[in-house]
Design a protein around this motif. Structure first.
Motif, PDB file in Angstrom:
ATOM      1  N   HIS A 137       0.817  -1.204   0.000  1.00  0.00           N
ATOM      2  CA  HIS A 137       0.000   0.000   0.000  1.00  0.00           C
ATOM      3  C   HIS A 137       0.862   1.270   0.000  1.00  0.00           C
ATOM      4  O   HIS A 137       0.467   2.302  -0.540  1.00  0.00           O
ATOM      5  N   LYS A 138       2.068   1.210   0.568  1.00  0.00           N
ATOM      6  CA  LYS A 138       2.966   2.360   0.527  1.00  0.00           C
ATOM      7  C   LYS A 138       3.463   2.618  -0.901  1.00  0.00           C
ATOM      8  O   LYS A 138       3.553   3.771  -1.351  1.00  0.00           O
ATOM      9  N   GLN A 139       3.766   1.542  -1.607  1.00  0.00           N
ATOM     10  CA  GLN A 139       4.185   1.687  -2.994  1.00  0.00           C
ATOM     11  C   GLN A 139       3.042   2.236  -3.854  1.00  0.00           C
ATOM     12  O   GLN A 139       3.257   3.074  -4.753  1.00  0.00           O
ATOM     13  N   ALA A 140       1.812   1.793  -3.577  1.00  0.00           N
ATOM     14  CA  ALA A 140       0.662   2.315  -4.326  1.00  0.00           C
ATOM     15  C   ALA A 140       0.450   3.796  -4.056  1.00  0.00           C
ATOM     16  O   ALA A 140       0.071   4.569  -4.960  1.00  0.00           O
ATOM     17  N   SER A 141       0.724   4.234  -2.830  1.00  0.00           N
ATOM     18  CA  SER A 141       0.597   5.671  -2.512  1.00  0.00           C
ATOM     19  C   SER A 141       1.619   6.492  -3.269  1.00  0.00           C
ATOM     20  O   SER A 141       1.300   7.578  -3.816  1.00  0.00           O
ATOM     21  N   ALA A 168       2.804  10.189  -7.780  1.00  0.00           N
ATOM     22  CA  ALA A 168       3.638  10.497  -8.941  1.00  0.00           C
ATOM     23  C   ALA A 168       2.837  10.550 -10.240  1.00  0.00           C
ATOM     24  O   ALA A 168       3.377  10.991 -11.274  1.00  0.00           O
ATOM     25  N   GLY A 169       1.601  10.115 -10.229  1.00  0.00           N
ATOM     26  CA  GLY A 169       0.780  10.171 -11.408  1.00  0.00           C
ATOM     27  C   GLY A 169       0.811   8.933 -12.266  1.00  0.00           C
ATOM     28  O   GLY A 169       0.198   8.906 -13.344  1.00  0.00           O
ATOM     29  N   PHE A 170       1.519   7.879 -11.831  1.00  0.00           N
ATOM     30  CA  PHE A 170       1.529   6.636 -12.601  1.00  0.00           C
ATOM     31  C   PHE A 170       0.189   5.915 -12.504  1.00  0.00           C
ATOM     32  O   PHE A 170      -0.201   5.209 -13.438  1.00  0.00           O
ATOM     33  N   LEU A 171      -0.511   6.073 -11.408  1.00  0.00           N
ATOM     34  CA  LEU A 171      -1.840   5.494 -11.228  1.00  0.00           C
ATOM     35  C   LEU A 171      -2.850   6.633 -11.229  1.00  0.00           C
ATOM     36  O   LEU A 171      -2.789   7.546 -10.380  1.00  0.00           O
ATOM     37  N   LYS A 172      -3.762   6.615 -12.211  1.00  0.00           N
ATOM     38  CA  LYS A 172      -4.751   7.680 -12.316  1.00  0.00           C
ATOM     39  C   LYS A 172      -5.777   7.588 -11.195  1.00  0.00           C
ATOM     40  O   LYS A 172      -6.166   8.595 -10.616  1.00  0.00           O
ATOM     41  N   LEU A 195      -5.705   0.763   3.810  1.00  0.00           N
ATOM     42  CA  LEU A 195      -5.376   1.884   4.688  1.00  0.00           C
ATOM     43  C   LEU A 195      -6.142   1.826   5.999  1.00  0.00           C
ATOM     44  O   LEU A 195      -5.621   2.206   7.061  1.00  0.00           O
ATOM     45  N   ASP A 196      -7.403   1.374   5.934  1.00  0.00           N
ATOM     46  CA  ASP A 196      -8.194   1.258   7.170  1.00  0.00           C
ATOM     47  C   ASP A 196      -7.694   0.109   8.050  1.00  0.00           C
ATOM     48  O   ASP A 196      -7.726   0.210   9.280  1.00  0.00           O
ATOM     49  N   HIS A 197      -7.243  -0.968   7.426  1.00  0.00           N
ATOM     50  CA  HIS A 197      -6.767  -2.136   8.172  1.00  0.00           C
ATOM     51  C   HIS A 197      -5.406  -2.542   7.606  1.00  0.00           C
ATOM     52  O   HIS A 197      -5.309  -3.477   6.790  1.00  0.00           O
ATOM     53  N   PRO A 198      -4.347  -1.856   7.982  1.00  0.00           N
ATOM     54  CA  PRO A 198      -3.029  -2.172   7.415  1.00  0.00           C
ATOM     55  C   PRO A 198      -2.536  -3.528   7.893  1.00  0.00           C
ATOM     56  O   PRO A 198      -2.884  -3.998   8.988  1.00  0.00           O
TER      57      PRO A 198
END
Length: 290
Positions: A10-14, A19-23, A33-36
């Motif tokens: 989830h940190k990599q997804a953030s 950075a704009g790689f994921l729209k 994020l709610d349940h890490p």
């Protein structure tokens, strides 16, 4: 994307979203994020609570950070421990430990309805006595000591009744001509007797050489003659009446006072007599004569 550990996905997804790689964020992003996921202990140790850190005012041990474990104990454990301490031979009774296909159902007589131990069985087991004491303590509100005393008293009474009934049934069957096999105690004594008889027979068959070898450390060898000295000091064999006799050192003292030096090894000083080699060619073997 590089392969990541589960706790860092989830940190990599953030980072990719910023950075704009994921729209749009993934569907699972908000749920994670709610349940890490739990962090790995070597990289990020979990947070400690006041309970894990210890009671306030107590010094923490150096190098010890693990949580404290509470002792797990049940009331029936103490009752069972005390029961077998008072009745140790109950542990030697045979009991089947074969598991059935399903868990045993609870007995219909329980709770407030269970007031006597014989309501479940007239030949109760130690576990029945423990459960009855626990039931009296929890369901009927008796003190634990009173519940244990009541359960043990009824257990001993039913055991005595069972013992007397079994003895009289055996006597009645024997009076009508029944023949019972040997008991476990009798079979044990018979097996011990067979072993002792076999050892005695083995000792009787033992040859003389083995017997002498087993008795080689005795002070006086049986069947040997006492050694006496003649006028010249040479030892001679005594007669049959002097066999196994001990002179208490009187002969040795007498020779010492007379100045006679006794030679106890004449065979080592005499020359060896030559033997004919033809004696060793046949079947007859004779030792070297000295």
């Amino acid at each position: 994307m590089v392969r990541r550990i589960a706790s860092q996905v989830h940190k990599q997804a953030s980072r990719l979203t910023r950075a704009g790689f994921l729209k749009t964020p993934p569907v699972w992003y908000q749920a994670v994020l709610d349940h890490p996921p739990l962090p790995l202990p070597p990289r990020e140790p979990p947070s400690r609570t006041s309970y894990d850190d210890g009671a306030p005012g107590t010094p923490a041990k150096k190098g010890v950070q693990g949580p404290r474990l509470l002792p797990i104990s049940y009331v029936e454990d103490g009752i069972r421990r005390q029961f077998f301490r008072d009745h140790p031979f109950e542990a030697f009774r045979p009991r089947s430990i074969t598991e059935a296909g399903a868990i045993e159902d609870e007995h219909p007589t329980s709770g407030l309805q269970w007031t006597r131990l014989n309501q479940r069985s007239r030949n109760p087991s130690p576990e029945d006595a423990v459960r009855f004491a626990l039931n009296l303590h929890q369901s009927h509100g008796l003190a634990l000591s009173d519940a244990y005393a009541t359960s043990v008293a009824q257990f001993r009474t039913l055991r005595a009744v069972q013992h007397v009934a079994t003895r009289f049934a055996a006597q009645s069957a024997a009076a009508h001509g029944a023949r019972f096999g040997p008991s476990a105690t009798t079979r044990g004594f018979e097996a011990e007797g067979r072993v002792l008889a076999a050892n005695e027979l083995k000792s009787e068959r033992m040859d003389d050489s083995a017997r002498l070898a087993r008795r080689r450390w005795r002070m006086i060898a049986p069947g040997t003659a006492a050694v006496r000295g003649d006028s010249s000091g040479a030892p001679v064999a005594g007669d049959d009446a002097d066999r196994n006799a001990w002179s208490r050192g009187e002969e040795y003292v007498r020779l010492w006072r007379e100045g006679v030096r006794v030679d106890y090894s004449p065979a080592l000083t005499e020359p060896i007599v030559p033997v004919d080699p033809a004696d060793y060619m046949g079947t007859r073997r004779r030792p070297i004569r000295r």
